[in-house]
Scaffold this active site. Structure first.
Site, short mmCIF file in Angstrom:
data_model
loop_
_atom_site.label_atom_id
_atom_site.label_comp_id
_atom_site.label_asym_id
_atom_site.label_seq_id
_atom_site.Cartn_x
_atom_site.Cartn_y
_atom_site.Cartn_z
N HIS A 105 -15.46 -47.69 -76.75
CA HIS A 105 -14.74 -46.86 -77.72
C HIS A 105 -15.67 -46.50 -78.88
O HIS A 105 -16.49 -47.32 -79.31
CB HIS A 105 -13.50 -47.58 -78.23
N GLU A 120 -13.33 -38.65 -75.97
CA GLU A 120 -12.71 -38.70 -77.29
C GLU A 120 -13.72 -38.22 -78.33
O GLU A 120 -14.53 -39.02 -78.82
CB GLU A 120 -12.28 -40.13 -77.63
P1 13P Z 1 -5.95 -40.99 -82.53
O1 13P Z 1 -4.92 -40.67 -81.48
O2 13P Z 1 -5.37 -41.76 -83.69
O3 13P Z 1 -6.74 -39.81 -82.93
O4 13P Z 1 -6.98 -42.03 -81.84
C1 13P Z 1 -7.52 -41.71 -80.62
C2 13P Z 1 -8.23 -42.90 -80.10
O5 13P Z 1 -9.25 -43.29 -80.65
C3 13P Z 1 -7.68 -43.57 -78.93
O6 13P Z 1 -8.56 -44.49 -78.39
#
Ligand code: 13P
Length: 236
Positions: A90, A159
Site C-alpha cells: 500500500h 491506487e
Molecule cells: P480512500 O478511499 O480514502 O481514498 O483510500 C483509498 C485507499 O487507500 C484504499 O486502500
C-alpha cells in the site's frame, strides 16, 4: 462479479470491527450480491476469517512465521485467525514507512509461497502523474519488480496516491486509460481501482473497461456508507 474491499487503515477498534462485521454479515444475508468482498481491519482488530459473505484480510505482515521483529506480525499471528488474504505494498507503507520495492517483493514472495491471496497495491505520486502516461506506466511497472504475475491468487489495486483520501477520485478517463494499459501487461490478473471511491461514483467506476473492482478507504469506514456502496454496485 466484482471484487470490493474495504481498507480500514488505522481506524476501528476490535469492538467496533466486530460490530461492523456482524452487521455487514446480516446485511449481506439479504443483499445476495455476487461480488467478492474483503475487509481489512487493523492488526489489533483482526477477527477470525469465518464470515459467510466476506473475507477478513490483514493490511500488512512481515515475511516471517514468527521471531524478533518488534511491532510486526507474521504468519503465525495470521494463522490464529485463519487469515489467508494480505494487502502488500500500500502506498502508505511505501511512503510513510519507507518500504522499498525489495521489501514489497519479499512479502509477496513469502506469502504467495504459502498460498495467500495477495492484494498488491501500486500507484504513482502527483509529480509522476504530471509527467504523463508513459512516465506513469514506467513508475507502475517498476512497482511490479519481483512480483510473479503468474501467481493465481494475485489481485492488483491501482491506487494513484494523489487520489487517496482527497475526496477527488481519478477521472473515469484516467482510470480507464491506465487500467487498459496495465491490462496489456497483467493479462487476466484482476485489477482494482482505489482512491476516493464512494457511494456516488462506485457504479460508474466499476462499469469501466478493465476495472475488476474497487479498494475503498474512508468511504467504507462507516458501515451504512459501505452498505450503500455495495447496493449501488449491484447489477454490474
Ligand atoms: P480512500 O478511499 O480514502 O481514498 O483510500 C483509498 C485507499 O487507500 C484504499 O486502500
Amino acid at each position: 462479479m466484482k471484487i470490493i474491499a474495504s481498507n480500514f487503515k488505522t481506524n476501528h477498534t476490535r469492538f467496533s470491527t466486530k460490530e461492523y462485521c456482524t452487521n455487514l454479515e446480516g446485511f449481506l444475508n439479504n443483499l445476495k450480491t455476487s461480488h467478492q468482498i474483503t475487509i481489512f481491519p487493523p492488526s489489533s482488530a483482526l477477527l477470525e476469517n469465518s464470515f459467510k459473505h466476506f473475507k477478513i484480510g490483514a493490511q500488512n505482515a512481515y515475511f516471517t512465521k514468527n521471531g524478533s521483529f518488534s511491532g510486526e506480525i507474521g504468519e503465525e499471528q495470521l494463522e490464529e485467525f485463519k487469515i489467508k488474504t494480505l494487502l502488500v505494498g500500500h502506498s502508505e507503507r511505501r511512503e510513510i514507512f519507507k518500504e522499498d520495492q525489495q521489501m514489497c517483493a519479499k512479502k509477496f514472495q513469502y506469502f504467495s509461497a504459502l498460498d495467500y491471496e495477495i492484494f498488491y497495491c501500486i500507484g504513482e505520486p502527483l509529480n509522476i502523474k504530471k509527467k504523463g502516461k508513459e512516465a506513469i506506466l514506467d513508475y507502475l511497472l517498476a512497482q511490479l519488480d519481483g512480483i510473479c504475475l503468474d501467481y493465481s491468487k494475485l489481485i492488483i489495486a491501482y491506487e494513484p496516491i494523489w487520489a487517496i483520501g482527497t475526496g477527488i477520485s481519478a477521472s473515469l478517463e484516467e482510470i480507464e486509460l491506465i487500467h487498459t494499459n496495465l491490462k496489456q501487461k497483467l493479462g487476466k490478473i484482476p485489477l482494482l481501482y482505489g482512491g476516493s471511491v464512494n457511494a456516488n461514483n462506485i457504479q460508474e467506476i466499476i462499469h469501466l473497461n478493465n476495472v475488476d473492482g474497487a479498494l475503498i478507504g474512508s468511504a467504507s469506514w462507516k458501515l451504512e456508507n459501505f452498505c450503500q456502496i455495495l447496493k449501488n454496485s449491484q447489477g454490474v
